[in-house]
Design an enzyme around this catalytic site. Sequence first.
Site, mmCIF file in Angstrom:
data_model
loop_
_atom_site.group_PDB
_atom_site.id
_atom_site.type_symbol
_atom_site.label_atom_id
_atom_site.label_comp_id
_atom_site.label_asym_id
_atom_site.label_seq_id
_atom_site.Cartn_x
_atom_site.Cartn_y
_atom_site.Cartn_z
ATOM 1 N N GLN A 12 40.471 38.849 41.515
ATOM 2 C CA GLN A 12 41.024 38.322 42.755
ATOM 3 C C GLN A 12 40.309 37.020 43.131
ATOM 4 O O GLN A 12 39.093 36.910 43.015
ATOM 5 C CB GLN A 12 40.817 39.371 43.852
ATOM 6 C CG GLN A 12 41.692 39.212 45.054
ATOM 7 C CD GLN A 12 41.690 40.473 45.916
ATOM 8 O OE1 GLN A 12 41.269 41.530 45.467
ATOM 9 N NE2 GLN A 12 42.159 40.349 47.135
ATOM 10 N N SER A 93 35.632 41.992 37.793
ATOM 11 C CA SER A 93 36.081 42.841 38.892
ATOM 12 C C SER A 93 37.437 43.462 38.559
ATOM 13 O O SER A 93 37.562 44.227 37.604
ATOM 14 C CB SER A 93 36.109 42.041 40.190
ATOM 15 O OG SER A 93 36.356 42.873 41.315
ATOM 16 N N LEU A 94 38.479 43.130 39.314
ATOM 17 C CA LEU A 94 39.825 43.643 39.038
ATOM 18 C C LEU A 94 40.230 43.397 37.588
ATOM 19 O O LEU A 94 40.940 44.212 36.979
ATOM 20 C CB LEU A 94 40.823 42.965 39.978
ATOM 21 C CG LEU A 94 42.307 43.184 39.687
ATOM 22 C CD1 LEU A 94 42.705 44.608 40.002
ATOM 23 C CD2 LEU A 94 43.155 42.200 40.458
ATOM 24 N N ARG A 118 44.124 51.004 44.650
ATOM 25 C CA ARG A 118 42.775 50.420 44.741
ATOM 26 C C ARG A 118 42.708 49.416 45.888
ATOM 27 O O ARG A 118 41.776 49.426 46.704
ATOM 28 C CB ARG A 118 42.439 49.732 43.413
ATOM 29 C CG ARG A 118 41.066 49.060 43.307
ATOM 30 C CD ARG A 118 40.979 48.366 41.947
ATOM 31 N NE ARG A 118 39.655 47.835 41.647
ATOM 32 C CZ ARG A 118 39.253 46.602 41.920
ATOM 33 N NH1 ARG A 118 40.080 45.765 42.533
ATOM 34 N NH2 ARG A 118 38.042 46.201 41.579
ATOM 35 N N HIS A 202 32.341 45.239 46.273
ATOM 36 C CA HIS A 202 31.183 45.509 45.414
ATOM 37 C C HIS A 202 29.874 45.764 46.169
ATOM 38 O O HIS A 202 28.807 45.682 45.580
ATOM 39 C CB HIS A 202 30.996 44.380 44.383
ATOM 40 C CG HIS A 202 32.201 44.143 43.544
ATOM 41 N ND1 HIS A 202 32.714 45.101 42.693
ATOM 42 C CD2 HIS A 202 33.052 43.085 43.461
ATOM 43 C CE1 HIS A 202 33.796 44.626 42.099
ATOM 44 N NE2 HIS A 202 34.033 43.419 42.565
ATOM 45 N N GLN A 250 32.539 50.785 40.224
ATOM 46 C CA GLN A 250 32.606 49.321 40.285
ATOM 47 C C GLN A 250 32.885 48.820 41.695
ATOM 48 O O GLN A 250 32.423 47.755 42.104
ATOM 49 C CB GLN A 250 33.692 48.825 39.326
ATOM 50 C CG GLN A 250 33.727 47.319 39.116
ATOM 51 C CD GLN A 250 35.144 46.771 39.128
ATOM 52 O OE1 GLN A 250 35.736 46.583 40.166
ATOM 53 N NE2 GLN A 250 35.671 46.512 37.938
#
Length: 313
Positions: A12, A93-94, A118, A202, A250
């Site tokens: 993102q 990340s994503l 999510r 995070h 995560q």
Amino acid sequence: MARKIAIVFPGQGSQSVGMLDGLAADWPVVGETFTEASQVLGWDLGRLVREGPKESLDQTQHTQPAMLAVGVAAWRVWRAAGGPRPDWMAGHSLGELTALVCAQALDFASALRLVAERARLMQEAVPEGAGAMAAVLGLTDEQVRALCAAHAQGEVLAPVNFNAPGQVVIAGQRDAVERAVAAAKGAGAKRALVLPVSVPSHCALMRPAVDGFAHLLRSVELQPPAIPVLHNVSAAPAAAEEIPGLLAEQLASPVRWVEIVQRIADEGVTAMVEAGPGKVLAGLVKRIDKRLESFAVADPAGLATALEGTRDA
């Protein structure tokens, strides 16, 4: 000897209206991927990606499925164009979920549903405006940790994205993040700025989302990745049965991107290809490990350069 390559997927923040338009004009698989995603999600992802508005594309519940679909589309173009099969994969990340789809550990439809949930869980974990993220430039990792410790004042504040040497993102409660940003220059930072995001990803504030996402992941079948994927939490590959726990954790754990890139280089990889919009990860590579040459498959020119640069792989 064949050259080793890695494919990496952005998360993102790399989204933009019209992303992959140039590739879509030449490769029908882009539009086909967007149509497939739209059918799963129940809303027109392709139209949002092509036309916006930006404000809607930037909403977490839209951004995350869109970035997944765009990454998968770029990967499909890479393979259709004759791009070599990578030796390693990773995602920021994503982007880790995108990597798992492309490594055949997770089917695309299941991933889209997971990503939609999510995004919802992350948005619900913290009231809008209560959390924040900020980029801190020019300090070492230890200096950023010390900055967070000094200005948390009992609130959540921590380094969460180790993106490159001297480029760390912090996250936590808004007041704590703003205190750290105000003090960063005095601590030696070149720059510190609050990022335009609605979710403090995070960090410990995301802990309520971890359990919900872990529960969802238990209902999804995962296969051993056909290509090894390095995970954000561990900076290492994992067995299929370990992946759900890593994906859930995560959400509230730092992204260890510097270690991931260094591990890729240590494995003998010499070229890293970013599949998706923009060139954020390709740019970070140059600052992390000079052993790696980087490419970005975001448009026809980038695709041609990447194919030429990896033709002996």
